[in-house]
Structure formats: structure tokens, C-alpha cells
Design a protein around this motif. Structure first.
Motif, PDB file in Angstrom:
ATOM      1  N   UNK A   1      -0.722  49.955-122.865  1.00  0.00           N
ATOM      2  CA  UNK A   1      -0.382  49.585-124.248  1.00  0.00           C
ATOM      3  C   UNK A   1       0.458  48.309-124.244  1.00  0.00           C
ATOM      4  N   UNK A   2       1.387  48.204-123.296  1.00  0.00           N
ATOM      5  CA  UNK A   2       2.191  46.982-123.169  1.00  0.00           C
ATOM      6  C   UNK A   2       1.299  45.818-122.742  1.00  0.00           C
ATOM      7  N   UNK A   3       0.471  46.040-121.729  1.00  0.00           N
ATOM      8  CA  UNK A   3      -0.374  44.965-121.205  1.00  0.00           C
ATOM      9  C   UNK A   3      -1.324  44.433-122.278  1.00  0.00           C
ATOM     10  N   UNK A   4      -1.854  45.331-123.103  1.00  0.00           N
ATOM     11  CA  UNK A   4      -2.799  44.895-124.131  1.00  0.00           C
ATOM     12  C   UNK A   4      -2.127  44.055-125.215  1.00  0.00           C
TER      13      UNK A   4
ATOM     14  N   UNK B   1      -9.374  44.038-120.630  1.00  0.00           N
ATOM     15  CA  UNK B   1      -8.230  44.954-120.629  1.00  0.00           C
ATOM     16  C   UNK B   1      -8.567  46.310-121.233  1.00  0.00           C
ATOM     17  N   UNK B   2      -9.389  46.324-122.269  1.00  0.00           N
ATOM     18  CA  UNK B   2      -9.774  47.597-122.883  1.00  0.00           C
ATOM     19  C   UNK B   2     -10.577  48.460-121.933  1.00  0.00           C
ATOM     20  N   UNK B   3     -11.534  47.855-121.246  1.00  0.00           N
ATOM     21  CA  UNK B   3     -12.356  48.601-120.278  1.00  0.00           C
ATOM     22  C   UNK B   3     -11.513  49.054-119.088  1.00  0.00           C
ATOM     23  N   UNK B   4     -10.608  48.203-118.660  1.00  0.00           N
ATOM     24  CA  UNK B   4      -9.705  48.523-117.544  1.00  0.00           C
ATOM     25  C   UNK B   4      -8.846  49.727-117.930  1.00  0.00           C
ATOM     26  N   UNK B   5      -8.246  49.685-119.120  1.00  0.00           N
ATOM     27  CA  UNK B   5      -7.386  50.782-119.587  1.00  0.00           C
ATOM     28  C   UNK B   5      -8.176  52.082-119.719  1.00  0.00           C
TER      29      UNK B   5
ATOM     30  N   UNK C   1       8.691  44.894-113.179  1.00  0.00           N
ATOM     31  CA  UNK C   1       9.566  43.796-112.774  1.00  0.00           C
ATOM     32  C   UNK C   1       8.980  42.443-113.140  1.00  0.00           C
ATOM     33  N   UNK C   2       7.691  42.265-112.918  1.00  0.00           N
ATOM     34  CA  UNK C   2       7.035  41.000-113.280  1.00  0.00           C
ATOM     35  C   UNK C   2       7.070  40.795-114.789  1.00  0.00           C
ATOM     36  N   UNK C   3       6.860  41.854-115.543  1.00  0.00           N
ATOM     37  CA  UNK C   3       6.934  41.741-117.009  1.00  0.00           C
ATOM     38  C   UNK C   3       8.347  41.379-117.452  1.00  0.00           C
ATOM     39  N   UNK C   4       9.357  41.946-116.795  1.00  0.00           N
ATOM     40  CA  UNK C   4      10.745  41.594-117.097  1.00  0.00           C
ATOM     41  C   UNK C   4      10.973  40.091-116.891  1.00  0.00           C
ATOM     42  N   UNK C   5      10.504  39.574-115.783  1.00  0.00           N
ATOM     43  CA  UNK C   5      10.666  38.150-115.476  1.00  0.00           C
ATOM     44  C   UNK C   5       9.971  37.289-116.528  1.00  0.00           C
ATOM     45  N   UNK C   6       8.830  37.774-117.020  1.00  0.00           N
ATOM     46  CA  UNK C   6       8.087  37.044-118.061  1.00  0.00           C
ATOM     47  C   UNK C   6       8.670  37.274-119.453  1.00  0.00           C
ATOM     48  N   UNK C   7       9.735  38.066-119.529  1.00  0.00           N
ATOM     49  CA  UNK C   7      10.395  38.388-120.809  1.00  0.00           C
ATOM     50  C   UNK C   7       9.451  39.142-121.755  1.00  0.00           C
ATOM     51  N   UNK C   8       8.609  39.978-121.178  1.00  0.00           N
ATOM     52  CA  UNK C   8       7.717  40.840-121.960  1.00  0.00           C
ATOM     53  C   UNK C   8       8.333  42.234-121.945  1.00  0.00           C
ATOM     54  N   UNK C   9       8.742  42.691-123.102  1.00  0.00           N
ATOM     55  CA  UNK C   9       9.418  43.981-123.207  1.00  0.00           C
ATOM     56  C   UNK C   9       8.507  45.107-122.702  1.00  0.00           C
ATOM     57  N   UNK C  10       9.098  45.954-121.886  1.00  0.00           N
ATOM     58  CA  UNK C  10       8.334  47.086-121.343  1.00  0.00           C
ATOM     59  C   UNK C  10       9.296  48.192-120.961  1.00  0.00           C
ATOM     60  N   UNK C  11       8.883  49.397-121.190  1.00  0.00           N
ATOM     61  CA  UNK C  11       9.652  50.566-120.791  1.00  0.00           C
ATOM     62  C   UNK C  11       8.693  51.741-120.748  1.00  0.00           C
ATOM     63  N   UNK C  12       7.834  51.740-119.744  1.00  0.00           N
ATOM     64  CA  UNK C  12       6.774  52.747-119.674  1.00  0.00           C
ATOM     65  C   UNK C  12       6.916  53.695-118.497  1.00  0.00           C
TER      66      UNK C  12
END
Length: 171
Positions: A21-24, A93-97, A154-165
Motif C-alpha cells: 500500500x505504501x509502495x503503490x 506494482x499492482x500485479x506484484x502486490x 530504511x530505504x523509504x525513510x532515506x527517501x522521506x517516504x512515510x512508512x510504518x508497515x
């Protein structure tokens, strides 16, 4: 052992659903660009985790199921000879998910259908062999997914993309 493995598999299902959901919602170019992770990009890391489950867990542990698991051939069919996802799935991404969700459900079904987690199983890779109780080997692969989701977070944190999954207590 079965209860603990089911909890971990259900957690992986929960965390993977939330991760996708975050990645999409993230910029696609950021997900596919090499950001210095061991596997390169965020999506290559997710691919490695998913393909390992298909190629190693299903290949090595489905024979211990008390009933035949339907649909495994379809999972094997999405892998290239190199053990990666077909590009049509990797780049969508949809097919991957969707594939990740199907694999997570099948892992839970696999664990539910195994009765003997104590017998020693052998898992071989080039240059190394592991002989451990089946349950320990399955747990190692369930934890493998946690490890790679942590790298992705961690990579999402560095990219400043909020995530908490990744919180098991939140499921």
C-alpha cells in the motif's frame, strides 16, 4: 511450533499488504532505482524476498503438506530461469502486490497443512547444506521476509517516504 509459524506467516501477510500500500503510493522511479541496498532497488529487494519464498519454501516444503497444495505450478511459472519475476509482473506494482498476497496466503495454507515440524530436513545451496528441524528452516524463511522489509523501510525513510508497515502488535 505450528502456532508460532502461523503467527509469523500471518504477520508477513499483514506487513506485506501494508508495505505494498505504501509502495503503490510512492513515486515509481524511486522504487526501481538502485538506492544502494544489497539487491539494488526497493523493488529488487521485494523481488528477492518473494522469489525466495516461491523457489525455496514451496519447492522444499510443499512435499511435507498432508494434502496437495493447489496452484503452486502457477507460482513457479512466474519465475524466469534466473529465479527472478517475469518483467510483466516486476514492472507492474499492482500485479506484484497481487502475487505477493497470493504467495502469502499459500504460505499460511502450507503451514496449516504440515503436521510434523520436528523431523530433520536438509536444505542445500551451492557450497552449503543445512540440516535442521523443518520448523526451524521454515521460520528462517519467514524471518528472511522481515529482514528485507526492514531494508525496504530504511530505504523509504532515506527517501522521506512515510512508512510504518512492520508492527506485529498492530495486526
Amino acid at each position: 511450533m505450528k502456532t508460532a509459524l502461523l503467527l509469523q506467516a500471518q504477520y508477513n501477510q499483514f506487513a506485506n499488504k501494508n508495505m505494498f500500500a505504501v509502495l503503490q503510493g510512492a513515486p515509481k522511479d524511486a522504487l526501481y532505482k538502485d538506492c544502494g541496498l544489497y539487491w539494488g532497488s526497493i523493488m529488487q529487494t521485494a523481488e528477492h524476498s518473494l522469489c525466495s519464498t516461491i523457489a525455496i519454501v514451496f519447492q522444499n516444503f510443499s512435499s511435507f503438506a498432508t494434502k496437495k497444495l493447489d496452484g503452486l505450478d502457477a507460482f513457479f511459472g512466474v519465475l524466469t530461469p534466473e529465479g527472478k519475476l517475469q518483467s510483466v509482473i516486476f514492472n507492474d506494482l499492482g500485479a506484484f502486490a497481487k502475487l505477493q498476497a497470493q504467495v502469502d496466503s499459500k504460505v499460511i495454507e502450507l503451514i496449516q497443512s504440515i503436521e510434523d515440524f520436528d523431523s530433520i530436513a536438509t536444505l542445500s545451496f551451492p557450497g552449503i547444506e543445512f540440516k535442521k528441524p523443518r520448523g526451524f528452516l521454515i521460520l528462517a524463511f519467514l524471518n528472511h521476509a522481515v529482514h528485507h522489509r526492514g531494508a525496504i523501510a530504511g530505504a523509504l525513510d532515506i527517501l522521506k517516504i512515510e512508512n510504518d508497515f512492520n508492527g506485529m502488535l498492530g495486526m
